[in-house]
Motif scaffolding. Structure first.
Motif, PDB file in Angstrom:
ATOM      1  N   PRO A 117      -6.943   4.674  -0.903  1.00 41.94           N
ATOM      2  CA  PRO A 117      -7.902   4.608   0.209  1.00 41.94           C
ATOM      3  C   PRO A 117      -7.360   3.802   1.382  1.00 41.94           C
ATOM      4  N   GLY A 118      -7.515   4.350   2.569  1.00 39.67           N
ATOM      5  CA  GLY A 118      -6.976   3.719   3.774  1.00 39.67           C
ATOM      6  C   GLY A 118      -5.719   4.378   4.286  1.00 39.67           C
ATOM      7  N   ASP A 119      -5.029   5.133   3.432  1.00 36.15           N
ATOM      8  CA  ASP A 119      -3.809   5.832   3.858  1.00 36.15           C
ATOM      9  C   ASP A 119      -4.164   7.050   4.702  1.00 36.15           C
ATOM     10  N   ARG A 120      -3.284   7.373   5.618  1.00 40.14           N
ATOM     11  CA  ARG A 120      -3.409   8.611   6.383  1.00 40.14           C
ATOM     12  C   ARG A 120      -2.449   9.620   5.778  1.00 40.14           C
ATOM     13  N   ILE A 121      -2.981  10.750   5.315  1.00 43.35           N
ATOM     14  CA  ILE A 121      -2.159  11.731   4.632  1.00 43.35           C
ATOM     15  C   ILE A 121      -2.426  13.124   5.197  1.00 43.35           C
ATOM     16  N   TYR A 172       1.455   9.018   5.906  1.00 39.62           N
ATOM     17  CA  TYR A 172       1.850   8.388   7.157  1.00 39.62           C
ATOM     18  C   TYR A 172       1.959   6.869   7.038  1.00 39.62           C
ATOM     19  N   SER A 173       1.464   6.293   5.979  1.00 39.05           N
ATOM     20  CA  SER A 173       1.338   4.841   5.940  1.00 39.05           C
ATOM     21  C   SER A 173       1.954   4.175   4.718  1.00 39.05           C
ATOM     22  N   ASP A 255       2.926   2.287  15.583  1.00 40.18           N
ATOM     23  CA  ASP A 255       1.961   2.259  14.490  1.00 40.18           C
ATOM     24  C   ASP A 255       1.274   3.628  14.405  1.00 40.18           C
ATOM     25  N   TYR A 256       1.159   4.163  13.183  1.00 37.88           N
ATOM     26  CA  TYR A 256       0.642   5.530  13.040  1.00 37.88           C
ATOM     27  C   TYR A 256      -0.802   5.678  13.534  1.00 37.88           C
TER      28      TYR A 256
END
Length: 305
Positions: A117-121, A172-173, A255-256
């Protein structure tokens, strides 16, 4: 001979009839049990989609049981109870393969740490920020679609965890929360190229210094963890000659989550610097300028007037 005695006679004197009778009894028992389970689940499951899927699963299990029962009674090939159970298990596995893959996918995501949770995918062609992961689904806040750049569309997307086995997952993160982006500027021929290069690099260093400093340590961690060559995280500028202008290509790290905002800030400051160059640097465009209209000499024949 009454009816009961006739039935008893046929069952005792005709083994085939007895076998068929027992088969019918077992079929009725299976159908009754399946109907009972279906009604029970229909009353206790509040969600319509879950009820529908459970009914289909129970129906499929019933077909499998009836097939096993029929083979056992009329061919005599399946006498081993273990084999029957194995076939039943295989049938259930095929029926529930999506469910099993989803559960396996959730374990894979948790232990391998594919994302959290919190990742950009981006997965299965859908990009967004992960807001929840459970044993069945990954929930994402969608990015893009009809909305430009990396803005939220407002839609919440639920994806089966089974998709981690069916295609690539773009994160992305994870490990390195930065991405490389580019900014292109068309500079007019006749401009002071060295002055333009200096202005673009100065603006880039001013805006991107924070990202560069933070990314150096993060990139070192990536190089130590993976088999990958070192990369330049400082802003780099390359130029190319085109038919219409000099193409300035600025490549930088960001930063993404701040990609759009950072690009907007770069454009603003570069435009401001170009405007203050007193015409030494000018942006080009694909517009056409008519500098002279040719004179058309029209002569008439007086004899025809």
């Amino acid at each position: 001979m009454n009816t009961w005695e006739s039935i008893k006679y046929w069952l005792t004197e005709h083994p085939t009839t007895s076998q068929v009778f027992k088969y019918v009894i077992w079929v009725l028992i299976i159908i009754f049990l399946l109907q009972f389970v279906r009604r029970t689940l229909k009353k206790r499951l509040p969600n319509a989609d879950t009820r529908y899927k459970s009914q289909k699963i129970i129906e499929t299990i019933g077909y499998i049981l009836l097939i096993i029962l029929t083979i056992s009674y009329f061919t005599g090939n399946i006498k081993d109870f273990t084999l029957a159970i194995g076939l039943l298990t295989a049938g259930i596995t095929i029926t529930l393969q999506e469910l099993i893959l989803s559960i396996a996918g959730s374990l894979f995501i948790f232990f391998v740490k594919v994302y959290q949770p919190g990742d950009r995918i981006e997965i299965n062609g859908i990009k967004g920020d992960v807001i929840d992961i459970n044993s069945m689904y990954t929930t994402m806040m969608e990015i893009g679609q009809w909305v430009s750049s990396d803005n939220y569309s407002g839609r919440i997307v639920k994806l089966s965890n089974a998709f981690v086995f069916k295609g690539p997952v773009y994160n992305y993160s994870q490990d390195f929360p930065f991405i490389w982006d580019e900014l292109n500027l068309p500079v007019r021929y006749g401009s002071d190229v060295e002055l333009a290069k200096g202005m673009v690099i100065d603006v880039a260093r001013e805006v991107l210094s924070e990202f560069v400093q933070k990314s150096v340590k993060q990139w070192k961690h990536v190089v130590d963890k993976y088999y990958i060559e070192d990369a330049v995280v400082e802003p780099t500028l390359a130029i190319a000659m085109t038919d219409n202008w000099i193409q300035f290509n600025l490549r930088y790290i960001v930063d993404y989550k701040k990609r759009r905002m950072t690009k907007n800030r770069l454009y603003e400051l570069v435009k401001k610097a170009i405007d203050s160059s007193e015409g030494k640097v000018q942006l080009a465009s694909a517009t056409f300028e008519i500098v002279n209209i040719p004179v058309v000499d029209v002569r008439t024949d007086p004899a025809k007037d």
